[in-house]
Design an enzyme around this catalytic site. Structure first.
Site, PDB file in Angstrom:
ATOM      1  N   THR A  63       0.819  -1.220   0.000  1.00 24.47           N
ATOM      2  CA  THR A  63       0.000   0.000   0.000  1.00 24.47           C
ATOM      3  C   THR A  63       0.846   1.260   0.000  1.00 24.47           C
ATOM      4  O   THR A  63       0.500   2.256  -0.640  1.00 24.47           O
ATOM      5  CB  THR A  63      -0.944  -0.011   1.217  1.00 24.47           C
TER       6      THR A  63
ATOM      7  N   SER B 235       1.300  -7.496  -0.927  1.00 23.63           N
ATOM      8  CA  SER B 235       1.972  -8.562  -0.171  1.00 23.63           C
ATOM      9  C   SER B 235       1.074  -9.758   0.109  1.00 23.63           C
ATOM     10  O   SER B 235       1.555 -10.813   0.506  1.00 23.63           O
ATOM     11  CB  SER B 235       2.552  -8.015   1.135  1.00 23.63           C
TER      12      SER B 235
ATOM     13  N   THR C 205       1.583  -4.454   4.259  1.00 21.51           N
ATOM     14  CA  THR C 205       1.446  -4.811   5.679  1.00 21.51           C
ATOM     15  C   THR C 205       0.816  -6.186   5.898  1.00 21.51           C
ATOM     16  O   THR C 205       1.009  -6.791   6.948  1.00 21.51           O
ATOM     17  CB  THR C 205       0.591  -3.767   6.433  1.00 21.51           C
ATOM     18  N   ASP C 206       0.054  -6.682   4.911  1.00 21.08           N
ATOM     19  CA  ASP C 206      -0.704  -7.914   5.158  1.00 21.08           C
ATOM     20  C   ASP C 206       0.191  -9.100   5.535  1.00 21.08           C
ATOM     21  O   ASP C 206      -0.183  -9.908   6.384  1.00 21.08           O
ATOM     22  CB  ASP C 206      -1.565  -8.273   3.944  1.00 21.08           C
TER      23      ASP C 206
HETATM   24  N1  ASP Z   1      -2.797  -5.389   0.756  1.00 18.39           N
HETATM   25  C1  ASP Z   1      -1.698  -4.511   1.125  1.00 18.39           C
HETATM   26  C2  ASP Z   1      -0.440  -5.332   1.108  1.00 18.39           C
HETATM   27  O1  ASP Z   1      -0.210  -6.074   2.012  1.00 18.39           O
HETATM   28  C3  ASP Z   1      -1.987  -3.923   2.450  1.00 18.39           C
HETATM   29  C4  ASP Z   1      -0.947  -2.926   2.937  1.00 18.39           C
HETATM   30  O2  ASP Z   1       0.149  -2.792   2.421  1.00 18.39           O
HETATM   31  O3  ASP Z   1      -1.262  -2.252   3.944  1.00 18.39           O
HETATM   32  O4  ASP Z   1       0.313  -5.251   0.159  1.00 18.39           O
END
Ligand code: ASP
Length: 217
Positions: A12, A54, A85-86
Site C-alpha cells: 500500500t 503482499s 502490511t498484510d
Molecule cells: N494489501 C496490502 C499489502 O499487504 C496492504 C498494505 O500494504 O497495507 O500489500
C-alpha cells in the site's frame, strides 16, 4: 555519511488508486522524495525487487528479498525494505531465519495509506525506518507507528488503524524520542553471518481463533 539501500517490494505504501482499487505503482525514488529531511541522514540507493500486493507474496518472493538483502550487506551500512502490511510480519520472520547474526540494521516498513494520500502514515514510517537503518541496531526489525519490533516477533493486529503491529511476547527494541532513535534491546551477536536461502513449501497452516483470543484477550 552512511549509505543505505532501499529495496522496494510494492504494498500500500507505494500504491496508487486505479479503477481496480489500490495497485503498487510508485517508485522508490518517489517514496524518498516524500521524506526530504532524510538527505541529512544518509545517501540512499534505490533498488526495486518486487512490485506486488503482499497478500500475493510467495515463498519464492521471500528468497528474492533475502538474496537482495544478502547482496546489499557488503556495500551498504543498512537496508530499508518497503513491503505491504498484510504479510510483512511473515516476511520479517522467515528472512530473520534465513539471515542470522547480522551486524547491520535491516528494517522493514509499510503503511496503511499510500504515501501520496493526505495524512499518510507512510511518511513517518519511512523516515523512522531510515533513522533505525542509520543507527547502531543490528538485525532485522519492523518499524511501524513509532514501534521498533524484532523481526520474529511482529504481529499485525489491525487492518485499518495506523497502530497495526505489536511485538508478540517480546519487548520493543527501542523508541523514538525527541526525533531520535533510542535503542533498548540490541542482541549480542557473533560476527559470523549465516545465510541459508531455503524455504520448505510443504507446510500446512492451521489457524485457531482460540489461540488468538488466548493471547489478545
Ligand atoms: N494489501 C496490502 C499489502 O499487504 C496492504 C498494505 O500494504 O497495507 O500489500
Amino acid at each position: 555519511m552512511k549509505k543505505i539501500l532501499l529495496l522496494t517490494t510494492g504494498g500500500t505504501i507505494a500504491s496508487v488508486k486505479t479503477d481496480k482499487g489500490l495497485v503498487p505503482g510508485l517508485s522508490g525514488e518517489w517514496l524518498v522524495e516524500k521524506i526530504p529531511q532524510v538527505k541529512t541522514l544518509c545517501e540512499i540507493t534505490v533498488k526495486p525487487i518486487l512490485n506486488i500486493d503482499s497478500s500475493n507474496m510467495s515463498s519464492s518472493d521471500w528468497l528474492v528479498i533475502a538474496n537482495a538483502i544478502h547482496e546489499g550487506l557488503d556495500n551498504f551500512d543498512g537496508i530499508v525494505i518497503t513491503h505491504g502490511t498484510d504479510t510483512m510480519s511473515y516476511t520479517t520472520s522467515i528472512v530473520s531465519y534465513m539471515l542470522r547474526n547480522l551486524n547491520k540494521p535491516v528494517v522493514f516498513t509499510g503503511s496503511q495509506l499510500p504515501i501520496d494520500a493526505e495524512g499518510s502514515d507512510g511518511v513517518i514510517n519511512l523516515f523512522q525506518s531510515f533513522q533505525v537503518a542509520t543507527s547502531d541496531f543490528k538485525g532485522i526489525c519492523l518499524v511501524f507507528n513509532g514501534k521498533i519490533i524484532k523481526g520474529t516477533r511482529a504481529f499485525k493486529i489491525h487492518s485499518i488503524s495506523e497502530d497495526a503491529f505489536v511485538s508478540c511476547n517480546y519487548p520493543y527494541l527501542g523508541k523514538f524520542q525527541d526525533g531520535k532513535v533510542v535503542l533498548e534491546q540490541n542482541e549480542e551477536i557473533s560476527d559470523n553471518l549465516e545465510f541459508s536461502p531455503k524455504v520448505c513449501d510443504e507446510v500446512v497452516f492451521v489457524k485457531s481463533n482460540t489461540w488468538y483470543k488466548a493471547i489478545y484477550s
